[in-house]
Design a protein around this motif. Sequence first.
Motif, short mmCIF file in Angstrom:
data_model
loop_
_atom_site.label_atom_id
_atom_site.label_comp_id
_atom_site.label_asym_id
_atom_site.label_seq_id
_atom_site.Cartn_x
_atom_site.Cartn_y
_atom_site.Cartn_z
N LEU A 114 -5.64 0.00 -12.15
CA LEU A 114 -7.06 0.10 -11.79
C LEU A 114 -7.50 -1.13 -11.02
O LEU A 114 -8.14 -1.03 -9.97
CB LEU A 114 -7.90 0.27 -13.06
N GLU A 115 -7.10 -2.29 -11.53
CA GLU A 115 -7.57 -3.52 -10.88
C GLU A 115 -6.84 -3.77 -9.57
O GLU A 115 -7.43 -4.25 -8.61
CB GLU A 115 -7.37 -4.71 -11.82
N PRO B 167 -8.36 10.32 -8.59
CA PRO B 167 -9.34 9.96 -7.57
C PRO B 167 -8.70 9.28 -6.37
O PRO B 167 -9.11 9.51 -5.23
CB PRO B 167 -10.28 8.99 -8.29
N ARG B 168 -7.69 8.46 -6.63
CA ARG B 168 -7.07 7.77 -5.50
C ARG B 168 -6.29 8.75 -4.64
O ARG B 168 -6.29 8.65 -3.41
CB ARG B 168 -6.15 6.65 -6.00
N ALA C 176 -8.92 10.49 -2.72
CA ALA C 176 -9.42 9.65 -1.63
C ALA C 176 -8.41 9.59 -0.50
O ALA C 176 -8.78 9.63 0.69
CB ALA C 176 -9.71 8.25 -2.15
N ALA D 143 -8.60 12.82 1.21
CA ALA D 143 -9.83 12.88 2.01
C ALA D 143 -9.69 12.03 3.25
O ALA D 143 -10.14 12.40 4.34
CB ALA D 143 -11.02 12.42 1.18
N THR D 144 -9.04 10.86 3.11
CA THR D 144 -8.84 10.00 4.27
C THR D 144 -8.00 10.71 5.32
O THR D 144 -8.31 10.68 6.51
CB THR D 144 -8.14 8.69 3.85
N ARG E 199 -6.47 9.29 -14.71
CA ARG E 199 -7.86 9.09 -14.31
C ARG E 199 -7.97 8.12 -13.12
O ARG E 199 -8.99 8.05 -12.45
CB ARG E 199 -8.69 8.59 -15.49
N GLY F 291 -5.73 -1.61 -7.51
CA GLY F 291 -6.21 -0.71 -6.46
C GLY F 291 -5.11 -0.03 -5.68
O GLY F 291 -5.34 0.46 -4.57
N VAL F 292 -3.88 -0.03 -6.21
CA VAL F 292 -2.78 0.58 -5.47
C VAL F 292 -2.80 2.10 -5.70
O VAL F 292 -3.22 2.57 -6.75
CB VAL F 292 -1.43 -0.01 -5.89
N PRO F 293 -2.32 2.86 -4.73
CA PRO F 293 -2.25 4.31 -4.93
C PRO F 293 -1.12 4.66 -5.89
O PRO F 293 -0.10 3.97 -5.95
CB PRO F 293 -1.96 4.85 -3.53
N HIS G 171 0.82 -1.21 0.00
CA HIS G 171 0.00 0.00 0.00
C HIS G 171 0.86 1.26 0.00
O HIS G 171 0.43 2.31 0.45
CB HIS G 171 -0.98 0.02 1.19
N PHE H 203 -10.10 13.37 6.87
CA PHE H 203 -11.05 12.78 7.82
C PHE H 203 -10.33 12.36 9.09
O PHE H 203 -10.82 12.54 10.20
CB PHE H 203 -11.76 11.57 7.20
N LEU H 204 -9.13 11.78 8.88
CA LEU H 204 -8.38 11.32 10.05
C LEU H 204 -8.00 12.50 10.93
O LEU H 204 -8.17 12.47 12.16
CB LEU H 204 -7.14 10.57 9.59
#
Lengths: 542, 226
Positions: free
Chosen positions: A131-132, A314-315, A318, A321-322, A310, A134-136, A44, A325-326
Amino acid sequence: MIGGEGIVIFGPTARGVEREIGISWEVPNFHEHLVEALTEQNRHVPIVIYFDGADQTYRKEENIPKLSFFDRPRFVKRKLEMAFPSYPIRASLQIKPQGKNAKAVNGVLPSYLFVALPETEHLDKIGAGLLEAGVPVAGFGLLPVESAGLVAELARRTFSPKSGEKASRWAVLIGQHETGGLRQVVVKDGNLSIARLTPPSEAGMQGSLWVEEVLREFKGTLTYLSRLGYSPADGLDVVVICSDVDKQFFDQKALPVTNFTCLKTADALLKIGSKGVSIDKNNFADALHAAWMSKKRALILPVQVPSIHRIMAPRKGARTATMLFLLTALGLGAYTVNEYQNYLGVKNDIESTQSQEKSLEREYAKESKVFDSLPVKIEVVKGVLAVKKTLDTNTVAMGPYLTLLYKAMSSDIKFTQLSVTHQLGEGLKLEHAEEAVAGKKTAPPVLSAQAMNDRGMIKMVLRFKLPSSLTLEQKLARTDVFVDLLQRTFQNYDVKVTTPFGNVTSTGIFEGIMGGETTAVVAAPSVGESEFAEIQMEGVPL
Amino acid sequence: MIKLIGARRVFILLAFFALNALIVSSYFLALQPLQSEAATQLTAVKGQVSELQGKIRNIKQDLIDYKDNEPRYQKLKTMGFFQTQDRFQISKILEAMRQAHNLQGFSFSIDNINYINNTDADAIQHRLIHSQVSLKKVQSSFDNNVYDFAQSLAEAFPTHTHLQKIEVMQTSAINEPNLQRVAGGEKVGFVEANIVFDWLTLVPKPEQAPVVDAVGAVPAGGFRGR
């Protein structure tokens, strides 16, 4: 790292990089291998994509006019579009002079490095894999641009100039890349000057044939350098990443350079303060570039590739945003905890105040007990004294008046009657008392402060005689003198003669008979009328 | 979108969002009402403490005032300020005063008791009662005796007296025949006076009319004597 032959994935280790896997484009299940590699081996940690393909195009744009902060980006963007109209992926980088030349170029118009590359199928494959998996994704950079600093640093650390000697302005790093091709990166004064990638050939990736290819390609690079203003006086340092065996094939004297050296990948990594894990003994230079990238915080020239952007944006959003939020949760949590502690503080205050209240209640009960045990209630004492004060206010001692009066009377004045009266003020009027006796309950009159302080009026009436030897006129005059004296003695009093001697005054009605049968000049008053006069004085108590 | 961002990341985002929402809701729905209630309770308790402190301060001040004023109260009591104005007592006092000031004699009359409305007396459930005493034909050889007599009323009589009027008249001429009569030991009244004064005292209010209090019955009528 993405190249013409495939990709190599490097991961961070304690002090360097670890080669995790290399996947060729030709592998049938490239996508599955890529996804598996990214998901299983990636911890990650954001992925940085280093593009080392042959498709990238560079152009140096000089003499960009000096424009305002807002106008220059738009001008540069337009220039870039005009320079590479058919390339969908474009980027620009302002070239900043390094080292000694930095001060010399003050006033010179800035120059830019324009880069462009096509959107190839390889990039789409990478995008699909990302994309598949899901890594940043941290960013997409171009190896030659990002490694310009590596070349300069490696040359500086390898060829430290002796005292008196000046450092070379040009430096070249040559290395065989596992991702495909022989990469040459040339820098001048720390800025990228030339980037060349020679596709893999039959010469292989090591051995004498490979060395010959390296020398051949380097000579080609030298011809480019001369066009870019290179002169031997500037100095040229060359570092080649190769094995100890290949090193023997290089003949330094045959190359017109200032400094030349061959370094194994591991040695080069050590030079830049890094280490390589699982890099085998093949001396590919990819690990060196990966290690250099891992040391940097950000890309020098982030390039926006649509198929990757693209996914990346978003990642990143996100992730941001995480973090937000934290942080917000931490902040709100800290605030809530703080408020809760304040609340506990208030509760403590309540408890301590309540115990203080109990203590005060005990003290009040104790004092009340003393208060209640008094033989006479305090209100009664206060009320009695207030009543007495009212009475004292409305009581006048008559002694002083009599004293003053007697002092004013001389020996020839004999009083026959004296009356001193004190009329009570409003505070002790008896008007309402009648109703009280009749049994009607009336409320005490509400008196103003002035009324309460009304001390009533003093009225004095003095009837006196004067020696009979005095004539009426003399008596009247004597009376006037006496009245003046009384007026001065009882200032602000109304002093008047209510009954003058002979019932006449020197300015009032007067009758007389001159000459004739009698010698009386005044109508004889009735007996006793001229024997006394009466003076009345009225005023507020002294 | 979920695939773009990643299910795990979406889950984390939602979890953090829920955490934030939980913290905010717990603050506004639980903690803030508790804080408000506690603040109100603290204000109320502090108010009660302040009130008690005020009461204690007042009581202590009252006790100090009592200590300062009680002697004056007792003195008034000793001086007869709370008497019910017994008429026979008045006649005895007047007689003693007459003799002390060498007055030859007089008649006196005492009017009915009147009640004077007074706010301070009313507040302590007392009444200010008033009797008017008239001394007529106070005969004396010298007017000084009359003045001394009038001025001594304040001290000789029970508190409180108010001298309303003093009227002195010369009734006999100061001539030789009269002076010889005085020399002969005869009491000659050269002056005659009329004195009117008020006697005011404070008595407790009865619970109901007619007036009966701890000191004694209040005489209802006038009084005459000599």
